[in-house]
Motif scaffolding. Structure first.
Motif, PDB file in Angstrom:
ATOM      1  N   UNK A 181      -3.258  15.199 -18.490  1.00 19.04           N
ATOM      2  CA  UNK A 181      -3.317  16.665 -18.464  1.00 19.04           C
ATOM      3  C   UNK A 181      -4.403  17.199 -19.396  1.00 19.04           C
ATOM      4  N   UNK A 182      -4.482  16.633 -20.597  1.00 19.87           N
ATOM      5  CA  UNK A 182      -5.467  17.107 -21.573  1.00 19.87           C
ATOM      6  C   UNK A 182      -6.897  16.870 -21.097  1.00 19.87           C
ATOM      7  N   UNK A 183      -7.080  15.916 -20.208  1.00 23.45           N
ATOM      8  CA  UNK A 183      -8.405  15.608 -19.683  1.00 23.45           C
ATOM      9  C   UNK A 183      -8.710  16.350 -18.388  1.00 23.45           C
ATOM     10  N   UNK A 184      -7.749  17.164 -17.929  1.00 24.89           N
ATOM     11  CA  UNK A 184      -7.965  17.926 -16.706  1.00 24.89           C
ATOM     12  C   UNK A 184      -7.637  17.172 -15.431  1.00 24.89           C
ATOM     13  N   UNK A 185      -6.972  16.048 -15.557  1.00 24.38           N
ATOM     14  CA  UNK A 185      -6.582  15.281 -14.376  1.00 24.38           C
ATOM     15  C   UNK A 185      -5.418  15.995 -13.698  1.00 24.38           C
ATOM     16  N   UNK A 186      -5.574  16.278 -12.412  1.00 22.51           N
ATOM     17  CA  UNK A 186      -4.535  16.968 -11.650  1.00 22.51           C
ATOM     18  C   UNK A 186      -4.005  16.103 -10.511  1.00 22.51           C
ATOM     19  N   UNK A 187      -4.727  15.053 -10.191  1.00 20.26           N
ATOM     20  CA  UNK A 187      -4.327  14.187  -9.079  1.00 20.26           C
ATOM     21  C   UNK A 187      -4.934  12.805  -9.296  1.00 20.26           C
ATOM     22  N   UNK A 188      -4.175  11.791  -8.905  1.00 22.88           N
ATOM     23  CA  UNK A 188      -4.717  10.435  -8.922  1.00 22.88           C
ATOM     24  C   UNK A 188      -4.618   9.866  -7.513  1.00 22.88           C
ATOM     25  N   UNK A 189      -5.605   9.086  -7.175  1.00 18.44           N
ATOM     26  CA  UNK A 189      -5.644   8.401  -5.873  1.00 18.44           C
ATOM     27  C   UNK A 189      -5.955   6.941  -6.150  1.00 18.44           C
ATOM     28  N   UNK A 190      -5.649   6.089  -5.189  1.00 19.87           N
ATOM     29  CA  UNK A 190      -5.951   4.678  -5.386  1.00 19.87           C
ATOM     30  C   UNK A 190      -6.417   4.030  -4.088  1.00 19.87           C
ATOM     31  N   UNK A 211       0.831  -1.206   0.000  1.00 15.27           N
ATOM     32  CA  UNK A 211       0.000   0.000   0.000  1.00 15.27           C
ATOM     33  C   UNK A 211       0.868   1.259   0.000  1.00 15.27           C
ATOM     34  N   UNK A 212       1.978   1.213   0.734  1.00 17.95           N
ATOM     35  CA  UNK A 212       2.914   2.352   0.732  1.00 17.95           C
ATOM     36  C   UNK A 212       3.507   2.539  -0.668  1.00 17.95           C
ATOM     37  N   UNK A 213       3.871   1.439  -1.320  1.00 12.76           N
ATOM     38  CA  UNK A 213       4.396   1.509  -2.683  1.00 12.76           C
ATOM     39  C   UNK A 213       3.402   2.227  -3.597  1.00 12.76           C
ATOM     40  N   UNK A 214       2.136   1.838  -3.531  1.00 11.20           N
ATOM     41  CA  UNK A 214       1.142   2.450  -4.412  1.00 11.20           C
ATOM     42  C   UNK A 214       0.825   3.889  -4.018  1.00 11.20           C
ATOM     43  N   UNK A 215       1.049   4.240  -2.769  1.00  9.24           N
ATOM     44  CA  UNK A 215       0.921   5.643  -2.372  1.00  9.24           C
ATOM     45  C   UNK A 215       2.017   6.465  -3.059  1.00  9.24           C
ATOM     46  N   UNK A 216       3.247   5.948  -3.058  1.00 10.13           N
ATOM     47  CA  UNK A 216       4.354   6.622  -3.751  1.00 10.13           C
ATOM     48  C   UNK A 216       4.079   6.705  -5.254  1.00 10.13           C
ATOM     49  N   UNK A 217       3.530   5.645  -5.800  1.00  8.19           N
ATOM     50  CA  UNK A 217       3.196   5.592  -7.222  1.00  8.19           C
ATOM     51  C   UNK A 217       2.159   6.671  -7.560  1.00  8.19           C
ATOM     52  N   UNK A 218       1.124   6.782  -6.737  1.00 11.00           N
ATOM     53  CA  UNK A 218       0.085   7.801  -6.961  1.00 11.00           C
ATOM     54  C   UNK A 218       0.654   9.205  -6.830  1.00 11.00           C
ATOM     55  N   UNK A 219       1.527   9.422  -5.857  1.00 10.47           N
ATOM     56  CA  UNK A 219       2.155  10.741  -5.700  1.00 10.47           C
ATOM     57  C   UNK A 219       2.992  11.099  -6.918  1.00 10.47           C
ATOM     58  N   UNK A 220       3.758  10.139  -7.432  1.00 12.28           N
ATOM     59  CA  UNK A 220       4.575  10.382  -8.620  1.00 12.28           C
ATOM     60  C   UNK A 220       3.683  10.687  -9.827  1.00 12.28           C
ATOM     61  N   UNK A 221       2.567   9.959  -9.948  1.00  3.43           N
ATOM     62  CA  UNK A 221       1.629  10.230 -11.031  1.00  3.43           C
ATOM     63  C   UNK A 221       0.989  11.606 -10.875  1.00  3.43           C
ATOM     64  N   UNK A 222       0.590  11.949  -9.665  1.00  2.87           N
ATOM     65  CA  UNK A 222      -0.042  13.246  -9.418  1.00  2.87           C
ATOM     66  C   UNK A 222       0.901  14.406  -9.711  1.00  2.87           C
ATOM     67  N   UNK A 223       2.194  14.167  -9.539  1.00  2.00           N
ATOM     68  CA  UNK A 223       3.206  15.187  -9.816  1.00  2.00           C
ATOM     69  C   UNK A 223       3.730  15.103 -11.245  1.00  2.00           C
ATOM     70  N   UNK A 224       3.172  14.203 -12.037  1.00  2.00           N
ATOM     71  CA  UNK A 224       3.620  13.965 -13.416  1.00  2.00           C
ATOM     72  C   UNK A 224       5.144  13.800 -13.473  1.00  2.00           C
TER      73      UNK A 224
END
Length: 134
Positions: free
Chosen positions: A61-70, A6-19
């Motif tokens: 970005x083109x779809x307006x996504x600024x953050x991802x969560x899981x 779960x911690x791994x996927x939290x880091x993954x989501x943060x990296x995605x949210x920060x592009x």
């Protein structure tokens, strides 16, 4: 093990949210597989993986996504160093409003203290993202 994954996927989501292409790339083990119902793509080079991630980020970005969560839905221990994880992803705008969600599954392998992605099974992300296209 669940807490570490779960911690791994939290880091993954943060990296995605920060592009953050570099950070996302670090979370993969090469070669890796991307699987959908109609395609199988093996990536053996960092440059190919980075290109794929950049393309995905541009789409978000083109779809307006600024953050991802899981949310980890299901976790199965495959071996001492491998795990299968099933996640729900939430694509949010800059205000935190969920634009769409989807389901994706992963195979991770532990190398030393670090988990790395070795396979991504894209279940319905393409269809979910299409539904929020302008």
């Amino acid at each position: 093990m669940r807490q570490a994954v779960e911690h791994f996927f939290q880091l993954y989501a943060e990296a995605y949210s920060n592009f953050d292409v570099d950070k996302v790339t670090e979370l993969f083990s090469l070669p890796c597989l991307f699987l959908t119902d109609d395609s199988k793509l093996m990536m053996a080079e960092v440059s190919s993986l980075e290109k794929t991630i950049r393309h995905q980020f541009n789409l978000y970005r083109s779809l307006g996504v600024a953050q991802v969560k899981n949310r980890v839905q299901h976790l199965v221990r495959l071996s001492e160093s491998m795990v299968f994880a099933s996640l729900y992803w939430y694509f949010c705008d800059a205000n935190g409003k969920v634009l769409q969600n989807c389901h994706t599954s992963y195979t991770l392998q532990r190398s030393g203290e670090h988990w790395r992605l070795v396979a991504v099974m894209i279940d319905d992300e393409r269809f979910a993202l299409k539904s929020i296209q302008p």
